[in-house]
Design a protein around this motif. Structure first.
Motif, mmCIF file in Angstrom:
data_model
loop_
_atom_site.group_PDB
_atom_site.id
_atom_site.type_symbol
_atom_site.label_atom_id
_atom_site.label_comp_id
_atom_site.label_asym_id
_atom_site.label_seq_id
_atom_site.Cartn_x
_atom_site.Cartn_y
_atom_site.Cartn_z
ATOM 1 N N GLN A 45 0.661 -1.194 -0.112
ATOM 2 C CA GLN A 45 -0.102 -0.013 -0.154
ATOM 3 C C GLN A 45 0.781 1.310 0.034
ATOM 4 O O GLN A 45 0.406 2.173 -0.192
ATOM 5 C CB GLN A 45 -0.954 0.041 1.166
ATOM 6 C CG GLN A 45 -2.274 -1.020 0.997
ATOM 7 C CD GLN A 45 -3.144 -1.010 2.127
ATOM 8 O OE1 GLN A 45 -3.020 -0.069 3.164
ATOM 9 N NE2 GLN A 45 -3.989 -2.072 2.339
ATOM 10 N N PHE A 46 2.094 1.254 0.346
ATOM 11 C CA PHE A 46 2.957 2.447 0.356
ATOM 12 C C PHE A 46 3.499 2.785 -1.065
ATOM 13 O O PHE A 46 3.658 3.723 -1.416
ATOM 14 C CB PHE A 46 4.333 2.085 1.062
ATOM 15 C CG PHE A 46 5.241 1.102 0.797
ATOM 16 C CD1 PHE A 46 6.114 1.101 -0.263
ATOM 17 C CD2 PHE A 46 4.880 -0.342 1.181
ATOM 18 C CE1 PHE A 46 6.879 0.043 -0.649
ATOM 19 C CE2 PHE A 46 5.710 -1.271 0.362
ATOM 20 C CZ PHE A 46 6.839 -1.097 -0.261
ATOM 21 N N LEU A 47 3.095 1.830 -2.171
ATOM 22 C CA LEU A 47 3.124 2.366 -3.414
ATOM 23 C C LEU A 47 2.128 2.911 -3.931
ATOM 24 O O LEU A 47 0.850 2.579 -3.529
ATOM 25 C CB LEU A 47 3.561 0.948 -4.286
ATOM 26 C CG LEU A 47 4.862 0.159 -3.881
ATOM 27 C CD1 LEU A 47 4.938 -1.109 -4.723
ATOM 28 C CD2 LEU A 47 5.889 0.798 -4.280
ATOM 29 N N ARG A 92 1.756 -0.163 -8.180
ATOM 30 C CA ARG A 92 1.244 -1.485 -7.957
ATOM 31 C C ARG A 92 0.726 -2.112 -9.072
ATOM 32 O O ARG A 92 0.872 -3.105 -9.227
ATOM 33 C CB ARG A 92 0.009 -1.487 -6.831
ATOM 34 C CG ARG A 92 0.763 -1.159 -5.517
ATOM 35 C CD ARG A 92 -0.481 -1.142 -4.373
ATOM 36 N NE ARG A 92 -1.750 -0.616 -4.699
ATOM 37 C CZ ARG A 92 -1.958 0.693 -4.222
ATOM 38 N NH1 ARG A 92 -1.055 1.510 -3.732
ATOM 39 N NH2 ARG A 92 -3.315 1.207 -4.402
ATOM 40 N N GLN A 93 0.103 -1.386 -10.116
ATOM 41 C CA GLN A 93 -0.575 -1.852 -11.342
ATOM 42 C C GLN A 93 0.813 -2.532 -12.300
ATOM 43 O O GLN A 93 0.555 -3.619 -12.860
ATOM 44 C CB GLN A 93 -1.249 -0.961 -12.043
ATOM 45 C CG GLN A 93 -2.695 -0.641 -11.577
ATOM 46 C CD GLN A 93 -3.421 -2.009 -11.421
ATOM 47 O OE1 GLN A 93 -3.739 -2.525 -10.390
ATOM 48 N NE2 GLN A 93 -3.883 -2.513 -12.680
ATOM 49 N N LEU A 109 1.826 -5.963 -10.992
ATOM 50 C CA LEU A 109 0.765 -6.785 -11.187
ATOM 51 C C LEU A 109 0.640 -7.115 -12.540
ATOM 52 O O LEU A 109 0.405 -8.359 -13.091
ATOM 53 C CB LEU A 109 -0.857 -6.323 -10.707
ATOM 54 C CG LEU A 109 -0.927 -6.205 -9.131
ATOM 55 C CD1 LEU A 109 -2.181 -5.475 -9.013
ATOM 56 C CD2 LEU A 109 -0.977 -7.619 -8.674
ATOM 57 N N THR A 110 0.803 -6.282 -13.526
ATOM 58 C CA THR A 110 0.569 -6.378 -14.867
ATOM 59 C C THR A 110 1.636 -6.052 -15.957
ATOM 60 O O THR A 110 1.783 -6.637 -16.988
ATOM 61 C CB THR A 110 -0.490 -5.472 -15.244
ATOM 62 O OG1 THR A 110 -0.067 -4.010 -15.393
ATOM 63 C CG2 THR A 110 -1.808 -5.768 -14.609
ATOM 64 N N GLY A 111 2.683 -5.291 -15.471
ATOM 65 C CA GLY A 111 3.610 -4.994 -16.173
ATOM 66 C C GLY A 111 3.449 -3.651 -17.059
ATOM 67 O O GLY A 111 4.199 -3.426 -17.797
ATOM 68 N N ILE A 112 2.463 -3.114 -16.843
ATOM 69 C CA ILE A 112 1.798 -1.995 -17.667
ATOM 70 C C ILE A 112 2.088 -0.861 -16.929
ATOM 71 O O ILE A 112 1.986 -0.638 -16.002
ATOM 72 C CB ILE A 112 0.432 -1.985 -17.849
ATOM 73 C CG1 ILE A 112 -0.171 -3.205 -18.650
ATOM 74 C CG2 ILE A 112 -0.429 -0.959 -18.717
ATOM 75 C CD1 ILE A 112 -1.590 -3.646 -18.676
ATOM 76 N N THR A 113 2.700 0.051 -17.586
ATOM 77 C CA THR A 113 3.178 1.506 -17.140
ATOM 78 C C THR A 113 2.107 2.452 -17.472
ATOM 79 O O THR A 113 1.500 2.261 -18.360
ATOM 80 C CB THR A 113 4.577 1.945 -17.805
ATOM 81 O OG1 THR A 113 4.348 2.167 -19.316
ATOM 82 C CG2 THR A 113 5.606 1.095 -17.499
ATOM 83 N N MET A 114 2.017 3.623 -16.781
ATOM 84 C CA MET A 114 1.039 4.678 -17.029
ATOM 85 C C MET A 114 1.164 5.160 -18.600
ATOM 86 O O MET A 114 0.055 5.359 -19.265
ATOM 87 C CB MET A 114 1.198 5.791 -16.092
ATOM 88 C CG MET A 114 0.951 5.337 -14.696
ATOM 89 S SD MET A 114 -0.979 4.977 -14.553
ATOM 90 C CE MET A 114 -1.872 6.441 -15.062
ATOM 91 N N GLU A 115 2.382 5.297 -18.903
ATOM 92 C CA GLU A 115 2.759 5.883 -20.331
ATOM 93 C C GLU A 115 2.276 4.785 -21.578
ATOM 94 O O GLU A 115 1.703 5.438 -22.459
ATOM 95 C CB GLU A 115 4.336 5.946 -20.484
ATOM 96 C CG GLU A 115 4.855 7.017 -19.835
ATOM 97 C CD GLU A 115 5.109 6.664 -18.389
ATOM 98 O OE1 GLU A 115 5.122 5.505 -17.999
ATOM 99 O OE2 GLU A 115 5.340 7.515 -17.320
ATOM 100 N N GLU A 116 2.300 3.455 -21.228
ATOM 101 C CA GLU A 116 1.705 2.482 -21.936
ATOM 102 C C GLU A 116 0.165 2.515 -21.883
ATOM 103 O O GLU A 116 -0.239 2.511 -23.277
ATOM 104 C CB GLU A 116 2.322 1.203 -21.462
ATOM 105 C CG GLU A 116 2.159 0.094 -22.654
ATOM 106 C CD GLU A 116 2.955 -0.966 -22.112
ATOM 107 O OE1 GLU A 116 3.782 -1.652 -22.902
ATOM 108 O OE2 GLU A 116 2.589 -1.681 -20.964
ATOM 109 N N GLN A 117 -0.216 2.763 -21.121
ATOM 110 C CA GLN A 117 -1.717 2.799 -20.712
ATOM 111 C C GLN A 117 -2.309 3.844 -21.475
ATOM 112 O O GLN A 117 -3.275 3.889 -22.458
ATOM 113 C CB GLN A 117 -2.073 2.806 -19.345
ATOM 114 C CG GLN A 117 -3.765 2.730 -19.062
ATOM 115 C CD GLN A 117 -4.381 1.504 -19.458
ATOM 116 O OE1 GLN A 117 -3.723 0.409 -19.200
ATOM 117 N NE2 GLN A 117 -5.391 1.383 -20.306
#
Length: 72
Positions: A43-45, A50-51, A54-62
């Protein structure tokens, strides 16, 4: 201490990396815990960190994926 973590994106199949403040023990834990365990134990992340675990997906990629599919 920051460690560079590598994950394969479930969205694109690309290998992405992110530097996260995890110990070696915590890194080992990410490989054996369930999604719910990771959400509660890290939860500190922030959400995107955290995503990524879990998924290997970065915010930039999303963001790229959403923009290419007309989602805003």
């Amino acid at each position: 201490m920051l460690h560079k973590i590598y994950r394969k994106s479930k969205l694109t199949g690309n290998i992405n990396s992110m530097e996260l403040p995890l110990s070696n023990f915590q890194i080992d834990m990410t490989n054996c815990k369930t999604d719910d365990d990771l959400r509660s134990e890290f939860q500190f992340l922030n959400y995107s960190e955290r995503q990524f675990l879990l998924t290997g997906i970065t915010m930039e990629e999303q963001k790229k994926f959403n923009n290419n599919n007309g989602v805003k």
